[in-house]
Scaffold this motif. Sequence first.
Motif, mmCIF file in Angstrom:
data_model
loop_
_atom_site.group_PDB
_atom_site.id
_atom_site.type_symbol
_atom_site.label_atom_id
_atom_site.label_comp_id
_atom_site.label_asym_id
_atom_site.label_seq_id
_atom_site.Cartn_x
_atom_site.Cartn_y
_atom_site.Cartn_z
ATOM 1 N N SER A 102 -10.768 55.518 43.935
ATOM 2 C CA SER A 102 -10.648 56.948 43.650
ATOM 3 C C SER A 102 -10.187 57.758 44.858
ATOM 4 C CB SER A 102 -11.985 57.490 43.145
ATOM 5 O OG SER A 102 -12.992 57.271 44.115
ATOM 6 N N TYR A 109 -12.279 49.928 42.597
ATOM 7 C CA TYR A 109 -13.019 49.883 41.339
ATOM 8 C C TYR A 109 -13.424 48.439 41.014
ATOM 9 C CZ TYR A 109 -11.738 54.704 40.274
ATOM 10 O OH TYR A 109 -11.593 56.064 40.300
ATOM 11 N N THR A 121 -13.720 51.171 34.435
ATOM 12 C CA THR A 121 -12.507 51.663 35.083
ATOM 13 C C THR A 121 -12.049 50.626 36.096
ATOM 14 O OG1 THR A 121 -13.196 53.960 34.798
ATOM 15 C CG2 THR A 121 -11.513 53.533 36.472
ATOM 16 N N CYS A 123 -8.692 50.946 37.681
ATOM 17 C CA CYS A 123 -7.761 51.547 38.635
ATOM 18 C C CYS A 123 -7.414 52.960 38.190
ATOM 19 C CB CYS A 123 -6.481 50.717 38.760
ATOM 20 S SG CYS A 123 -5.446 50.734 37.279
ATOM 21 N N ILE A 124 -6.583 53.599 38.988
ATOM 22 C CA ILE A 124 -6.028 54.913 38.654
ATOM 23 C C ILE A 124 -4.516 54.787 38.710
ATOM 24 C CG2 ILE A 124 -5.685 57.278 39.488
ATOM 25 C CD1 ILE A 124 -8.533 57.254 40.502
ATOM 26 N N GLU A 126 -1.455 57.380 39.045
ATOM 27 C CA GLU A 126 -1.101 58.779 39.276
ATOM 28 C C GLU A 126 0.298 59.020 38.732
ATOM 29 O OE1 GLU A 126 -0.238 62.011 42.822
ATOM 30 O OE2 GLU A 126 -0.638 59.935 43.357
ATOM 31 N N ASN A 132 -4.934 59.277 36.228
ATOM 32 C CA ASN A 132 -5.292 58.694 34.939
ATOM 33 C C ASN A 132 -6.092 57.418 35.170
ATOM 34 O OD1 ASN A 132 -3.423 60.406 33.116
ATOM 35 N ND2 ASN A 132 -2.091 59.709 34.752
ATOM 36 N N GLU A 133 -7.376 57.436 34.797
ATOM 37 C CA GLU A 133 -8.204 56.243 34.955
ATOM 38 C C GLU A 133 -7.843 55.240 33.861
ATOM 39 O OE1 GLU A 133 -12.307 57.429 34.966
ATOM 40 O OE2 GLU A 133 -12.172 58.168 37.024
ATOM 41 N N GLU A 135 -8.927 51.745 31.885
ATOM 42 C CA GLU A 135 -10.101 50.920 31.580
ATOM 43 C C GLU A 135 -9.682 49.488 31.279
ATOM 44 O OE1 GLU A 135 -11.909 53.101 28.378
ATOM 45 O OE2 GLU A 135 -12.846 54.513 29.760
#
Length: 165
Positions: A102, A109, A121, A123-124, A126, A132-133, A135
């Motif tokens: 994060s 994560y 979760t 990763c993110i 961007e 945007n997380e 799952e």
Amino acid sequence: MFKLSEIKELIELLDQTSVHELEIENEGARLSIRKNGASEVVHVQPQVVAAVPQNVQAAASAPAPQETVSAPQATDSAPSAAPAANLHTIVSPMVGTFYRASSPEAQPYVNIGDKVGEKTTVCIIEAMKLMNELEAEVKGEIIDILVENGQMVEYGQPLFLVKPE
């Protein structure tokens, strides 16, 4: 106020994901994009309502099928296709930048060997300064992380391999 180019980019990103609705507020203006079979886009400002023409959405989403076709080819070229048959591949739902944590100071994560659930979760991504997380989608164990932190990813690009339980 939203620029037409920004709205077009958001429509394209939304069409490439499983997200059905997006609302953004900026400087007193609100943008709401919803997919109902064919995408509907409504830009709402105080006292003003304007609709983006459907042909804008169609033009923005035209390249998506080509990208979708090429993504499985990349997965098939994995070093060992037989073991991958029983693994779940978590793919990027959009074009953006991949982040394992994060923030730069935070722990990732997930790591290889970690157990995950459907709502964990991992990763993110961007995209256009929106975080945007993503799952895991399945319950299992992370077997491989296929991209580096901070790397640009494409729609449909494999990110993780998960051994389902």
